[in-house]
Design a protein around this motif. Structure first.
Motif, PDB file in Angstrom:
ATOM      1  N   TYR A 246      20.171  30.858  45.201  1.00 11.44           N
ATOM      2  CA  TYR A 246      19.843  31.639  44.010  1.00 11.44           C
ATOM      3  C   TYR A 246      18.403  31.395  43.598  1.00 11.44           C
ATOM      4  O   TYR A 246      17.915  30.259  43.655  1.00 11.44           O
ATOM      5  CB  TYR A 246      20.785  31.250  42.874  1.00 11.44           C
ATOM      6  CG  TYR A 246      20.374  31.810  41.540  1.00 11.44           C
ATOM      7  CD1 TYR A 246      19.781  30.996  40.578  1.00 11.44           C
ATOM      8  CD2 TYR A 246      20.553  33.154  41.249  1.00 11.44           C
ATOM      9  CE1 TYR A 246      19.388  31.507  39.359  1.00 11.44           C
ATOM     10  CE2 TYR A 246      20.154  33.667  40.026  1.00 11.44           C
ATOM     11  CZ  TYR A 246      19.579  32.845  39.085  1.00 11.44           C
ATOM     12  OH  TYR A 246      19.189  33.350  37.883  1.00 11.44           O
TER      13      TYR A 246
ATOM     14  N   GLU B 138      23.178  21.521  36.519  1.00 13.68           N
ATOM     15  CA  GLU B 138      23.429  22.538  37.526  1.00 13.68           C
ATOM     16  C   GLU B 138      24.797  22.286  38.168  1.00 13.68           C
ATOM     17  O   GLU B 138      25.117  21.161  38.540  1.00 13.68           O
ATOM     18  CB  GLU B 138      22.326  22.500  38.586  1.00 13.68           C
ATOM     19  CG  GLU B 138      22.546  23.385  39.785  1.00 13.68           C
ATOM     20  CD  GLU B 138      21.354  23.455  40.710  1.00 13.68           C
ATOM     21  OE1 GLU B 138      20.208  23.524  40.235  1.00 13.68           O
ATOM     22  OE2 GLU B 138      21.567  23.447  41.939  1.00 13.68           O
TER      23      GLU B 138
ATOM     24  N   HIS C 130      16.417  34.167  33.894  1.00 16.21           N
ATOM     25  CA  HIS C 130      16.833  32.823  34.295  1.00 16.21           C
ATOM     26  C   HIS C 130      16.302  32.539  35.691  1.00 16.21           C
ATOM     27  O   HIS C 130      16.097  33.457  36.487  1.00 16.21           O
ATOM     28  CB  HIS C 130      18.361  32.707  34.275  1.00 16.21           C
ATOM     29  CG  HIS C 130      18.925  32.637  32.901  1.00 16.21           C
ATOM     30  ND1 HIS C 130      19.422  31.470  32.361  1.00 16.21           N
ATOM     31  CD2 HIS C 130      19.048  33.585  31.943  1.00 16.21           C
ATOM     32  CE1 HIS C 130      19.836  31.711  31.134  1.00 16.21           C
ATOM     33  NE2 HIS C 130      19.626  32.983  30.855  1.00 16.21           N
ATOM     34  N   TYR C 131      16.120  31.220  35.964  1.00 17.32           N
ATOM     35  CA  TYR C 131      15.533  30.807  37.229  1.00 17.32           C
ATOM     36  C   TYR C 131      16.246  29.583  37.793  1.00 17.32           C
ATOM     37  O   TYR C 131      16.774  28.754  37.041  1.00 17.32           O
ATOM     38  CB  TYR C 131      14.054  30.440  37.025  1.00 17.32           C
ATOM     39  CG  TYR C 131      13.218  31.582  36.510  1.00 17.32           C
ATOM     40  CD1 TYR C 131      13.041  31.774  35.144  1.00 17.32           C
ATOM     41  CD2 TYR C 131      12.618  32.478  37.393  1.00 17.32           C
ATOM     42  CE1 TYR C 131      12.285  32.840  34.668  1.00 17.32           C
ATOM     43  CE2 TYR C 131      11.864  33.542  36.936  1.00 17.32           C
ATOM     44  CZ  TYR C 131      11.707  33.718  35.562  1.00 17.32           C
ATOM     45  OH  TYR C 131      10.962  34.770  35.095  1.00 17.32           O
TER      46      TYR C 131
ATOM     47  N   SER D 185      24.395  28.042  33.934  1.00 16.82           N
ATOM     48  CA  SER D 185      23.024  28.351  34.333  1.00 16.82           C
ATOM     49  C   SER D 185      22.392  27.120  34.967  1.00 16.82           C
ATOM     50  O   SER D 185      22.491  26.037  34.404  1.00 16.82           O
ATOM     51  CB  SER D 185      22.214  28.767  33.103  1.00 16.82           C
ATOM     52  OG  SER D 185      20.865  29.008  33.443  1.00 16.82           O
ATOM     53  N   PRO D 186      21.711  27.285  36.119  1.00 15.49           N
ATOM     54  CA  PRO D 186      21.535  28.541  36.846  1.00 15.49           C
ATOM     55  C   PRO D 186      22.758  28.931  37.672  1.00 15.49           C
ATOM     56  O   PRO D 186      23.659  28.107  37.873  1.00 15.49           O
ATOM     57  CB  PRO D 186      20.361  28.206  37.772  1.00 15.49           C
ATOM     58  CG  PRO D 186      20.536  26.760  38.072  1.00 15.49           C
ATOM     59  CD  PRO D 186      21.047  26.144  36.794  1.00 15.49           C
ATOM     60  N   LEU D 187      22.792  30.179  38.135  1.00 15.84           N
ATOM     61  CA  LEU D 187      23.820  30.573  39.085  1.00 15.84           C
ATOM     62  C   LEU D 187      23.643  29.699  40.328  1.00 15.84           C
ATOM     63  O   LEU D 187      22.532  29.291  40.660  1.00 15.84           O
ATOM     64  CB  LEU D 187      23.647  32.047  39.484  1.00 15.84           C
ATOM     65  CG  LEU D 187      23.545  33.091  38.374  1.00 15.84           C
ATOM     66  CD1 LEU D 187      23.489  34.490  38.966  1.00 15.84           C
ATOM     67  CD2 LEU D 187      24.677  32.945  37.384  1.00 15.84           C
TER      68      LEU D 187
ATOM     69  N   ASN E 145      16.168  25.900  39.322  1.00 12.59           N
ATOM     70  CA  ASN E 145      15.299  24.773  38.984  1.00 12.59           C
ATOM     71  C   ASN E 145      14.129  24.658  39.962  1.00 12.59           C
ATOM     72  O   ASN E 145      13.015  24.291  39.570  1.00 12.59           O
ATOM     73  CB  ASN E 145      16.108  23.473  39.002  1.00 12.59           C
ATOM     74  CG  ASN E 145      17.181  23.448  37.925  1.00 12.59           C
ATOM     75  OD1 ASN E 145      17.071  24.134  36.912  1.00 12.59           O
ATOM     76  ND2 ASN E 145      18.221  22.664  38.150  1.00 12.59           N
TER      77      ASN E 145
ATOM     78  N   VAL F 227      17.768  36.481  45.425  1.00 15.54           N
ATOM     79  CA  VAL F 227      18.393  35.385  46.170  1.00 15.54           C
ATOM     80  C   VAL F 227      17.605  35.233  47.455  1.00 15.54           C
ATOM     81  O   VAL F 227      17.163  36.234  48.027  1.00 15.54           O
ATOM     82  CB  VAL F 227      19.872  35.709  46.492  1.00 15.54           C
ATOM     83  CG1 VAL F 227      20.484  34.638  47.401  1.00 15.54           C
ATOM     84  CG2 VAL F 227      20.679  35.848  45.200  1.00 15.54           C
TER      85      VAL F 227
ATOM     86  N   PHE G  41      25.241  28.897  44.566  1.00 15.87           N
ATOM     87  CA  PHE G  41      26.069  29.248  45.707  1.00 15.87           C
ATOM     88  C   PHE G  41      26.550  27.985  46.398  1.00 15.87           C
ATOM     89  O   PHE G  41      25.873  26.946  46.362  1.00 15.87           O
ATOM     90  CB  PHE G  41      25.260  30.052  46.728  1.00 15.87           C
ATOM     91  CG  PHE G  41      24.935  31.453  46.320  1.00 15.87           C
ATOM     92  CD1 PHE G  41      23.758  31.739  45.645  1.00 15.87           C
ATOM     93  CD2 PHE G  41      25.789  32.507  46.629  1.00 15.87           C
ATOM     94  CE1 PHE G  41      23.448  33.039  45.272  1.00 15.87           C
ATOM     95  CE2 PHE G  41      25.490  33.804  46.257  1.00 15.87           C
ATOM     96  CZ  PHE G  41      24.314  34.072  45.574  1.00 15.87           C
TER      97      PHE G  41
END
Lengths: 108, 121
Positions: free
Chosen positions: B47, A1, B59-60, A95-97, B62, B37, A99
């Motif tokens: 997210y 991540e 997609h997720y 992945s994942p997005l 974690n 979000v 912020f």
């Protein structure tokens, strides 16, 4: 991540001043996979910048995004009263997005 | 005018589940990815999940993988988020957002006003 770290946590400035916000990624997000959002109190976030430097529709040109790889910057050339808000960066190169934790721009 | 209206939030006990919905209008829904979000009280944006325009790719984060499921119904212009095995740390305002692109990954263009979820212990 991919972890995004924004600095500073809070920026205290006066209207008319220039604001420089930083977003650093734990690994490269590529050249164009970085976005910036503005969130005013009590409101939903608003997309400002995508693709590192492209302004979203209706965003004034005093907002400018730059950077690549792991270091990105949002610059607000001259702060207007409505610009005092929290700003978030977001990466979409991995992945994942994710912020960043946000930078609050407050009135000095 | 683009509108995203979330619903389905509420108060639920630890271990419980909810189905969040987001009704979209004002744009060609089937052409764009959709995202969820969340924002815990007084905290930043986190997210949660994304789905491509055709629903094939999901997609997720974690933190929710295996507990949350995203889906969409392009005939109803609606995206869903089934949230389960809820924990107090899932308490947040859940935002729905449309993507700028059709792919699951990308910037989040338009945002709804959010639906609150509170998980009691």
């Amino acid at each position: 991540e991919i972890v995004l770290t924004q600095s500073p946590g809070t920026l205290s400035l006066s209207p008319g001043e220039r604001a420089t916000l930083s977003c650093r990624a734990s690994q490269s997000v590529g050249r164009t996979y970085l976005a910036w959002y503005q969130q005013r109190p009590g409101q939903a976030p608003r997309l400002l910048i995508y693709g590192t430097s492209s302004r979203a529709a209706g965003i004034p040109d005093r907002f400018r995004g730059s950077g690549s790889g792991t270091d990105f910057t949002l610059t607000i050339s001259r702060l207007e009263p409505e610009d005092f808000a929290v700003y978030y960066c977001q990466q979409y190169g991995g992945s994942p997005l994710t912020f960043g934790q946000g930078t609050k721009v407050e009135i000095k | 005018e683009v509108q995203l209206v979330e619903s389905g939030g509420g108060l639920v006990q630890r271990g419980g589940s909810l189905r969040l919905s987001c009704a979209a209008s004002g744009f060609m829904f089937s052409n764009y990815a959709m995202h969820w979000v969340r924002q815990a009280p007084g905290k930043g944006l986190e997210y949660v999940s994304s789905i491509s325009n055709n629903g094939v790719s999901t997609h997720y984060a974690n933190s929710v993988n295996g507990r949350f499921t995203i889906s969409r119904d392009n005939s109803k212009n609606t995206v869903y988020l089934q949230i389960g095995s809820l924990r107090p740390e899932d308490t947040a305002l859940y935002y729905c957002a449309s993507g700028l692109y059709d792919l699951w990954s990308g910037p989040l263009d338009y945002w709804g006003q959010g639906t609150p979820v509170a998980v009691s212990s």
